[in-house]
Write a protein that holds these residues in place. Sequence first.
Motif, short mmCIF file in Angstrom:
data_model
loop_
_atom_site.label_atom_id
_atom_site.label_comp_id
_atom_site.label_asym_id
_atom_site.label_seq_id
_atom_site.Cartn_x
_atom_site.Cartn_y
_atom_site.Cartn_z
N LEU A 322 12.11 27.40 -24.01
CA LEU A 322 10.85 27.66 -24.67
C LEU A 322 10.92 27.51 -26.19
O LEU A 322 9.93 27.16 -26.83
N THR A 323 12.08 27.78 -26.77
CA THR A 323 12.16 27.85 -28.23
C THR A 323 12.76 26.61 -28.89
O THR A 323 12.44 26.35 -30.06
N SER A 324 13.61 25.87 -28.20
CA SER A 324 14.34 24.78 -28.88
C SER A 324 13.39 23.74 -29.46
O SER A 324 13.47 23.39 -30.64
N VAL A 325 12.47 23.23 -28.64
CA VAL A 325 11.54 22.21 -29.12
C VAL A 325 10.58 22.80 -30.15
O VAL A 325 10.26 22.16 -31.16
N MET A 326 10.11 24.03 -29.91
CA MET A 326 9.18 24.66 -30.85
C MET A 326 9.83 24.86 -32.21
O MET A 326 9.22 24.59 -33.25
N PHE A 327 11.09 25.33 -32.23
CA PHE A 327 11.77 25.52 -33.51
C PHE A 327 11.98 24.18 -34.22
O PHE A 327 11.94 24.12 -35.45
N LEU A 328 12.19 23.11 -33.45
CA LEU A 328 12.37 21.79 -34.05
C LEU A 328 11.10 21.36 -34.77
O LEU A 328 11.16 20.87 -35.91
N PHE A 329 9.95 21.55 -34.15
CA PHE A 329 8.69 21.15 -34.77
C PHE A 329 8.34 22.05 -35.96
O PHE A 329 7.87 21.57 -36.99
N LEU A 330 8.56 23.36 -35.81
CA LEU A 330 8.20 24.29 -36.88
C LEU A 330 9.09 24.14 -38.11
O LEU A 330 8.74 24.61 -39.19
N TRP A 335 6.91 16.96 -38.86
CA TRP A 335 5.62 17.13 -39.52
C TRP A 335 5.83 18.08 -40.69
O TRP A 335 6.43 19.13 -40.52
N PRO A 336 5.35 17.74 -41.89
CA PRO A 336 5.61 18.60 -43.05
C PRO A 336 5.00 19.98 -42.88
O PRO A 336 3.88 20.12 -42.37
N ARG A 337 5.72 21.00 -43.31
CA ARG A 337 5.28 22.37 -43.11
C ARG A 337 4.02 22.69 -43.92
O ARG A 337 3.21 23.51 -43.50
N PHE A 338 3.85 22.04 -45.07
CA PHE A 338 2.67 22.35 -45.87
C PHE A 338 1.39 21.85 -45.21
O PHE A 338 0.30 22.30 -45.55
N TRP A 344 0.96 28.72 -37.79
CA TRP A 344 2.23 28.08 -37.45
C TRP A 344 3.18 28.08 -38.64
O TRP A 344 4.39 28.18 -38.49
N HIS A 345 2.62 27.94 -39.84
CA HIS A 345 3.46 28.00 -41.04
C HIS A 345 4.10 29.39 -41.17
O HIS A 345 5.29 29.52 -41.49
N ALA A 346 3.32 30.44 -40.91
CA ALA A 346 3.86 31.79 -40.98
C ALA A 346 4.89 32.04 -39.90
O ALA A 346 5.91 32.71 -40.13
N LEU A 347 4.65 31.50 -38.70
CA LEU A 347 5.63 31.65 -37.63
C LEU A 347 6.94 30.94 -37.98
O LEU A 347 8.03 31.46 -37.71
N GLY A 348 6.85 29.77 -38.60
CA GLY A 348 8.05 29.07 -39.03
C GLY A 348 8.82 29.83 -40.09
O GLY A 348 10.06 29.75 -40.14
N ASP A 349 8.12 30.60 -40.93
CA ASP A 349 8.80 31.40 -41.94
C ASP A 349 9.67 32.49 -41.33
O ASP A 349 10.61 32.97 -41.98
N CYS A 350 9.36 32.90 -40.11
CA CYS A 350 10.12 33.97 -39.45
C CYS A 350 11.36 33.46 -38.73
O CYS A 350 12.12 34.27 -38.18
N ILE A 351 11.57 32.16 -38.71
CA ILE A 351 12.70 31.58 -37.98
C ILE A 351 13.80 31.25 -38.98
O ILE A 351 13.58 30.51 -39.95
N PRO A 352 15.00 31.78 -38.80
CA PRO A 352 16.09 31.50 -39.76
C PRO A 352 16.41 30.02 -39.91
O PRO A 352 16.74 29.56 -41.01
N SER A 353 16.32 29.26 -38.83
CA SER A 353 16.68 27.84 -38.91
C SER A 353 15.74 27.07 -39.82
O SER A 353 16.13 26.04 -40.40
N THR A 354 14.50 27.52 -39.97
CA THR A 354 13.55 26.82 -40.85
C THR A 354 14.05 26.81 -42.28
O THR A 354 14.12 25.76 -42.94
#
Length: 411
Positions: A322-330, A335-338, A344-354
């Motif tokens: 569930l998370t591998s592909v989602m973390f890749l996109f986020l 796709w640029p985060r801005f 989705w930008h806020a969710l990506g901020d909560c992921i250490p890999s981002t």
Amino acid sequence: MCRNPRKRKKMMNRIGKSFAEFADAFATQMRMVCHDAGVVLFFVFLPLAYPVLYSQIYNPELVRNVEVVVVDHDRTPLSREMARRLDATQEVNVLGYASEMGEARRAMASHSCFGIIEIPHGFERKASGGEGAQVIMYSDMSLMLRYRSILLATTNVALDMGAELMSRQINTQMPIAETVSPEEPMRIVSEYSGNPKAGFASYVMPCVLILILHQCLTLAVGMCGGTRHENPLSYVGRTLASLRRHHLARMLGQMLCFFTVALLPTVWLLYYIPLIFQFPMAGDIWQELLFVVPMILACISLGMCLQGIIWQREGIFVIWVLTSVMFLFLSGITWPRFAMPTVWHALGDCIPSTWGIEGFVHMNTNGATLAQAGSEYTMLWVLAAVYTAAAYCIQRWIVASDLRRRILLAR
């Protein structure tokens, strides 16, 4: 400093017991990690084999001599010159001419070629008359690198021939123009400072390496929670009563165990993989290793948070899917985060890999220092602190309580 000898002795005993629990938790967790085939799989196979596999898939990074056929409806010297120049480029290999588009489409459908260059009627007349001629390009989109090569070759040849025709027309109308150098006054040369090969692997693999490290740590720690839930007696250290106290000391001992095991995969991923496959290595490896320290701690803490919901070892694979592909996109690779929506930008901020990907790319690909990646470095420490606090609460009030209950039932 406590002046009461009795209180001071009691405090020292408490500190000594905390250190003993810390060491016991470290040793117990290390023993379980070494004897758990699933955890060893995540710590060894995932970080050691996956990057090699991905790097081999994307190797070579550039596609040369892509097979194309030419459909020449004009059949003039200029159209034949264009086909000859296309064949002379390193990106395209002209296999031959097709009599009509149907024949060319059948050749591309059978994978005899991967592109079609169609030169329409009136190509030379329009180009020589200044009307603007068109060349139509068709590409097999099964591989974007082939499309890129065909487009690059067609564009460069069209620009060069257009510049020569314009110079010839000017010389015809203004003979004095022959004294002017035919060279372009401002020639554009593209230089990719962070990716000198302009290859796909050099672009995407530094990001994938950080994501692999993130998933390796988070999933391995989460799986340990499922193992502890299924076999609680194997996780009992000194005494059962010790599980009621020293929660922080035991959690820190487990975190130190995971951090120690993660050192070898981290060095392999961040140094030896780019070295073996000649990916960009513009940064200082010691600063890069220092940069990923808070990311490793955040990933370990995130995995310990997952232990509160992972009651079976197999459950971690569901989270992996569930998370591998989602973390890749986020992460902003595709796709640029801005440009992402706020949620989705806020969710990506909560992921250490981002933040790990952004900082590592700045340092490894563009040669930034640790100070220049300070914003990402700070965010990783913030995430490490937040997830560590959350992991402590989960370990104390959810995991430890369940572990005590299961040990009592097992006895």
